[in-house]
Scaffold this motif. Structure first.
Motif, PDB file in Angstrom:
ATOM      1  N   ARG A   1       4.578 -26.911  17.084  1.00 31.95           N
ATOM      2  CA  ARG A   1       3.213 -26.981  16.553  1.00 31.95           C
ATOM      3  C   ARG A   1       2.846 -28.387  16.108  1.00 31.95           C
ATOM      4  NH1 ARG A   1       3.438 -21.654  12.576  1.00 31.95           N
ATOM      5  NH2 ARG A   1       3.667 -20.065  14.234  1.00 31.95           N
ATOM      6  N   ASP A   2       3.804 -29.096  15.544  1.00 25.51           N
ATOM      7  CA  ASP A   2       3.509 -30.446  15.067  1.00 25.51           C
ATOM      8  C   ASP A   2       3.105 -31.364  16.220  1.00 25.51           C
ATOM      9  OD1 ASP A   2       4.196 -29.741  12.405  1.00 25.51           O
ATOM     10  OD2 ASP A   2       6.311 -29.939  12.922  1.00 25.51           O
ATOM     11  N   LEU A   3       3.766 -31.208  17.354  1.00 26.49           N
ATOM     12  CA  LEU A   3       3.391 -32.022  18.507  1.00 26.49           C
ATOM     13  C   LEU A   3       2.021 -31.634  19.039  1.00 26.49           C
ATOM     14  CD1 LEU A   3       6.712 -32.318  20.553  1.00 26.49           C
ATOM     15  CD2 LEU A   3       5.598 -34.047  19.169  1.00 26.49           C
ATOM     16  N   VAL A   4       1.676 -30.359  18.961  1.00 30.21           N
ATOM     17  CA  VAL A   4       0.344 -29.920  19.394  1.00 30.21           C
ATOM     18  C   VAL A   4      -0.726 -30.606  18.556  1.00 30.21           C
ATOM     19  CG1 VAL A   4      -1.206 -27.941  19.486  1.00 30.21           C
ATOM     20  CG2 VAL A   4       1.125 -27.736  20.344  1.00 30.21           C
ATOM     21  N   THR A   5      -0.524 -30.626  17.255  1.00 35.11           N
ATOM     22  CA  THR A   5      -1.487 -31.287  16.372  1.00 35.11           C
ATOM     23  C   THR A   5      -1.585 -32.776  16.672  1.00 35.11           C
ATOM     24  OG1 THR A   5      -0.976 -29.667  14.646  1.00 35.11           O
ATOM     25  CG2 THR A   5      -2.081 -31.693  13.964  1.00 35.11           C
ATOM     26  N   GLN A   6      -0.468 -33.415  16.917  1.00 31.49           N
ATOM     27  CA  GLN A   6      -0.467 -34.852  17.184  1.00 31.49           C
ATOM     28  C   GLN A   6      -1.175 -35.181  18.490  1.00 31.49           C
ATOM     29  OE1 GLN A   6       3.179 -37.258  16.404  1.00 31.49           O
ATOM     30  NE2 GLN A   6       3.132 -37.631  18.604  1.00 31.49           N
TER      31      GLN A   6
END
Length: 657
Positions: free
Chosen positions: A256-261
């Motif tokens: 999820r963190d990479l999706v946000t980034q």
């Protein structure tokens, strides 16, 4: 009167003495015979070597010939009995030779063809040379992987606003936006990929060309080299000309963190272009995400999608494919698989098979070449009296009337794979169904390049400005050494990686107790927080924001954020627990020294792990870059008392829990 028994024994003793005396004389005669080569008259020797050459029996010559033909060594032939030699030689041949004179037997054995001899001599087997690393690496690979294009990591391309400049593949709006964001030059991976994706197309073709579909692409580049921007710019540039909103680009990421980034990068670079970007990660409820993706006004507007670009995790993507009625991938133009090696290693609800089953369908249905279009071919002005009847059209005549509508059409979806440690497993690559793929590998090349510089070798590239160190220590001293590095070596703005979420929480608690019990107070006191999958998404997001704002000095985390996360001010990466393979090491140290900045990587290696870690780095051809650092007990002495007290308090804390 003499005893008869004693007289008999005395007579036997005299006979035995005569026998031994005669035996001794025969031995002397044999010794003399060995010197002269002659035997006394009437005596024969049991040893074939004692017989003169002219009196040698035929069997002896056959024995010598057998020795020359490979029956055995000289020592074994001497010990072989005559009856054994008779068994090893065919009977007919032996009888025939015994009836001939000795000289004739010798000449016949010399001139005898090799096929009649007992056993031929063959050369001893030799071990072939071991194959090179390149030959082993090439086994099972296709031609595209072998012919991968190597890109120099030091190559850059300045961004200019001149319309006539050679950067015409990027639009003027995109270049202006990059300069506003402070991006004045393109990195190596971007200089190679962006022109390939924005190649000139035929003037009669559009974004979708089912007759000439684009080539797929695989990219392996070091962490922090700008891979996200490399595929974000071409997608925005091509989709900005669209008229109707449809789902045309799908970007799949493991966390999820990479999706946000990635969404932040797309929004910054695509501002003002009218593109709608959506994300689905499971962070919100399923009905809420459905409302963000599709509309129920298909009967009135003719479209269902509310987004042009969708950034998602694989599990949530499958949930919408199976559970959202109007969600479709039929208009997909780009499928981006970032961190491809991780997404291919795990099934994630078999997401790849389901997605490929949708996008690999033909773009349009078409008639097969063997199907007649009008059914029958009639002569001009046929009459009933002419006797001419209608006949089906033949396949040969039909092939003369083919049009563009009859040509097979392919899916225009272009698959793009990115990773710092891209897999070369032929099985995994074949499962993707790539169409004429092009491989790009960002790696340094040198004069007289060896196997390590070959495109298919697995010596992954590291950031150019990275300094690497290893510290071999006792396991019980690892928290103390980490505390020493933070306070004495000024290892701040650091990411500390552990092997699990439980280890993360325990280490943070121990470091907090050390801060309380040590003399390091006031402005030198460091803020330490944990980051793991055990925390709720909202708290993880808050911690990352605080770390970006430099409110947290040391962030202790698991491998959850070891991939793709870009935090510009990270100056140090500490592997508190040794990574299990070289891929994890590459992704960990890639959190620093990004985009040309400098950084340091520290690895705390336990004594029993030292051999494994060194072997792993040597196999990757990278051990000579790692410097060994020794920390003596004298340097750790100021913190030893506080460390012992903190261990006792930590034990009490967990017992109370």
């Amino acid at each position: 009167m003499a005893d008869p028994q004693q007289a008999c024994l005395k007579a036997k003793t005299k006979a035995k003495k005569r026998y031994l005396k005669a035996k001794k004389e025969r031995r002397k005669q044999r010794k003399n015979t060995a010197r002269d080569g002659t035997l006394p008259e009437g005596e024969t020797s049991d040893n074939p070597e004692d017989v003169p050459p002219e009196k040698t029996p035929t069997v002896i010559n056959l024995t010598q010939q057998a020795e020359q033909s490979g029956f055995g060594t000289e020592g074994t032939i001497k010990k072989t009995k005559k009856r054994k030699l008779h068994r090893s030689i065919p009977g007919d041949f032996l009888e025939d030779q015994q009836s001939k004179p000795v000289e004739e037997v010798k000449s016949s054995l010399v001139d005898e063809p090799k096929s009649h001899r007992a056993l031929p001599q063959f050369p001893l087997p030799t071990r072939p040379d071991a194959p090179s690393k390149i030959e082993l690496a090439l086994q099972g690979l296709n031609r595209a992987q072998i012919e991968a294009e190597l890109v120099d990591p030091n190559s850059t391309l300045p961004i200019h606003l001149d319309a006539d400049h050679n950067q015409s593949f990027l639009g003027l709006k995109t270049r202006k936006r990059l300069i506003e964001l402070g991006v004045n030059e393109l990195f190596a991976v971007q200089t190679a990929i962006i022109p390939f994706l924005l190649r000139p197309v035929h003037k009669y073709t559009s974004l979708y060309d089912p007759y000439h579909p684009p080539r797929d692409m695989c990219v392996e580049a070091p962490t922090g080299s700008g891979k996200t921007l490399a595929y974000a710019l071409p997608i925005i540039e091509l989709l900005s000309t669209r008229v109707v909103t449809r789902l045309r680009a799908l970007i799949v990421l493991p966390t999820r963190d990479l999706v946000t980034q990635v969404r932040e990068v797309l929004e910054m670079t695509g501002r003002g272009r009218g593109l709608k970007i959506g994300t689905v990660t499971g962070q919100h409820s399923f009905p809420h995400e459905q409302a963000q993706l599709v509309t129920d006004e298909e009967w009135r507007t003719g479209r269902t999608s509310k987004v042009d670009i969708l950034v998602c995790t694989p599990g949530r993507l499958i949930d919408h494919i199976d559970g959202t009625p109007l969600f479709t991938l039929r208009d997909l133009r780009f499928l981006v698989i970032d961190e491809a090696d991780k997404l291919l290693d795990k099934s994630f609800q078999d997401w790849l098979t389901k997605v490929l089953a949708v996008i690999q369908r033909p773009y349009h249905l078409y008639l097969p070449p063997t199907t007649p279009r009008r059914g029958f071919h009639l002569l001009e002005n046929p009459s009933a009296d002419s006797g001419v009847t209608a006949s089906p059209i033949s396949h040969e005549s039909y092939s003369e009337f083919r049009t563009d509508y009859d040509e097979p059409k392919h899916s225009p979806c272009q698959k793009l794979l990115f990773s710092a440690t891209l897999t070369s497993d032929p099985g995994k690559i074949a499962s993707l169904g790539l169409r004429d793929p092009k491989y790009f590998i960002v790696r340094e090349t040198a004069t007289g390049a060896t196997d390590s510089h070959h495109p298919v070798s697995k010596n992954f590239s590291m950031p150019a400005n990275l300094t690497e160190r290893m510290i071999v220590c006792d396991p019980s001293r690892k928290p103390l050494i980490l505390f020493y590095l933070v306070h004495v070596r000024q290892v701040d703005n650091a990411l500390v990686f552990t092997k699990s979420a439980e280890s993360t929480a325990r280490l943070v608690k121990l470091l907090e107790l050390l801060e309380e019990n040590s003399l390091m107070t006031g402005p030198e006191k460091f803020t330490i927080r944990s980051y793991s999958s055990d925390l709720p998404p909202s708290e993880r997001k808050s911690i990352l924001e605080q770390f970006r704002e430099k409110k947290i000095d040391v962030l202790v985390c698991s491998d959850l954020i070891s991939r793709g996360l870009d935090i510009s001010h990270v100056a140090h990466v500490v592997s508190y627990d040794v990574p299990i393979d070289i891929r994890k090491y590459v992704h960990r140290v890639g959190r620093t020294a990004r985009a040309g900045r400098h950084g340091e990587a520290w690895t705390l290696v336990e004594e029993q792990e030292a051999r494994y870690f060194k072997t792993m780095m040597k196999d990757a051809g990278h051990f000579h870059h790692v410097k060994k650092l020794r920390i003596s007990d004298k340097e750790l002495f100021p913190f030893t008392a506080a460390y012992d007290i903190s261990l006792l308090r930590l034990k009490e804390f967990y017992w109370s829990q």
